[in-house]
Design a protein around this motif. Structure first.
Motif, short mmCIF file in Angstrom:
data_model
loop_
_atom_site.label_atom_id
_atom_site.label_comp_id
_atom_site.label_asym_id
_atom_site.label_seq_id
_atom_site.Cartn_x
_atom_site.Cartn_y
_atom_site.Cartn_z
N UNK A 1 0.84 -1.18 0.00
CA UNK A 1 0.00 0.00 0.00
C UNK A 1 0.89 1.24 0.00
N UNK A 2 0.40 2.31 -0.63
CA UNK A 2 1.15 3.57 -0.67
C UNK A 2 0.28 4.73 -0.21
N UNK A 3 0.93 5.71 0.39
CA UNK A 3 0.31 7.00 0.68
C UNK A 3 1.23 8.04 0.06
N UNK A 4 0.93 9.29 0.30
CA UNK A 4 1.78 10.35 -0.24
C UNK A 4 3.22 10.24 0.25
N UNK A 5 3.39 9.86 1.52
CA UNK A 5 4.74 9.81 2.10
C UNK A 5 5.24 8.43 2.46
N UNK A 6 4.36 7.43 2.45
CA UNK A 6 4.70 6.13 3.03
C UNK A 6 4.52 4.99 2.06
N UNK A 7 5.29 3.94 2.31
CA UNK A 7 5.05 2.64 1.70
C UNK A 7 4.77 1.67 2.83
N UNK B 1 0.12 -7.97 8.26
CA UNK B 1 1.01 -7.02 8.92
C UNK B 1 1.87 -6.30 7.88
N UNK B 2 1.94 -4.98 8.03
CA UNK B 2 2.74 -4.16 7.15
C UNK B 2 3.83 -3.46 7.95
N UNK B 3 5.00 -3.32 7.34
CA UNK B 3 6.03 -2.42 7.85
C UNK B 3 5.69 -1.05 7.28
N UNK B 4 5.75 -0.04 8.12
CA UNK B 4 5.55 1.33 7.67
C UNK B 4 6.94 1.86 7.32
N UNK B 5 7.09 2.35 6.09
CA UNK B 5 8.40 2.80 5.61
C UNK B 5 8.36 4.25 5.14
N UNK B 6 9.37 5.00 5.54
CA UNK B 6 9.58 6.35 5.05
C UNK B 6 10.90 6.33 4.29
N UNK B 7 10.87 6.69 3.02
CA UNK B 7 12.08 6.64 2.18
C UNK B 7 12.77 5.28 2.27
N UNK B 8 11.97 4.23 2.32
CA UNK B 8 12.49 2.87 2.34
C UNK B 8 12.90 2.34 3.70
N UNK B 9 12.93 3.21 4.72
CA UNK B 9 13.37 2.80 6.06
C UNK B 9 12.17 2.44 6.93
N UNK B 10 12.29 1.33 7.70
CA UNK B 10 11.25 0.92 8.62
C UNK B 10 11.12 1.94 9.73
N UNK B 11 9.87 2.41 9.99
CA UNK B 11 9.61 3.34 11.09
C UNK B 11 8.49 2.86 12.01
N UNK B 12 7.81 1.78 11.61
CA UNK B 12 6.72 1.30 12.45
C UNK B 12 6.04 0.10 11.83
#
Length: 186
Positions: A6-12, A66-77
């Motif tokens: 899944x994608x959002x404006x800032x997240x993968x 379960x999804x990893x929340x990623x900002x610029x490819x890095x796991x954040x949550x």
């Protein structure tokens, strides 16, 4: 079920993978994480390895997504739908690394997961949110997403530390997704 990205404006949002293990392990050292989640404490690298493997198996079974929340490819949550029954119910759960809190990532990721949950292929009829009573940041996020507070579960949540009072809220597909009154937050 095959994992869905899944994608959002800032997240993968994508399935947790081996390259996330160190970030997950580090984030789980924050004392707030075991205080408010069911993650083991102390949390070791092997716990993260097991979590990544289990996430893949549960996606395959379609029971926990379960999804990893990623900002610029890095796991954040992490965020997930647990106890999924297609066309039925699921429980949403989430947690963020301390460095990622306060940026709106959690509500952005959760809104996207909710959109996915209420459409094909899941077409859920209800999403439930529960938290240990006192977890005000989680309650604020759920309220911001439009969840309706439904009550207190006396000694209704358990983890390795024991039983806890819990807050419960629900969201239906037709609910307006705007903040609702919550007694402990208003």
């Amino acid at each position: 079920m095959e994992p869905v990205i899944l994608h959002t404006e800032r997240l993968e949002l994508s399935i947790p993978v081996a390259s996330d293990i160190d970030a997950i392990t580090e984030a789980a050292q924050d004392p707030a994480v075991p205080r408010w989640t069911t993650l083991p404490s102390p949390y070791s690298r092997s716990d993260a390895e097991e979590f990544v493997e289990l996430s893949a198996r549960r996606w395959e079974a379609g029971t926990d997504l379960t999804w990893a929340v990623r900002v610029d490819g890095a796991w954040v949550g992490g965020i997930g739908l647990h106890g999924v029954t297609v066309g039925g119910d699921a429980e949403i759960g989430f947690w963020m690394a301390e460095s990622a809190r306060g940026h709106g990532y959690l509500t952005e990721a959760a809104a996207r997961v909710i959109d996915f949950a209420f459409t094909e292929p899941l077409s859920l009829a209800r999403i439930q949110w529960r938290a240990i009573a006192g977890n005000v940041p989680s309650a604020r996020a759920a309220r911001a997403l439009g969840f309706r507070y439904e009550g207190l579960l006396r000694q209704g949540l358990s983890d390795p530390r024991g039983r806890h009072d819990g807050w419960i809220a629900g969201l239906l597909p037709a609910d307006e997704r705007t903040p609702q009154p919550w007694p402990m937050l208003d």
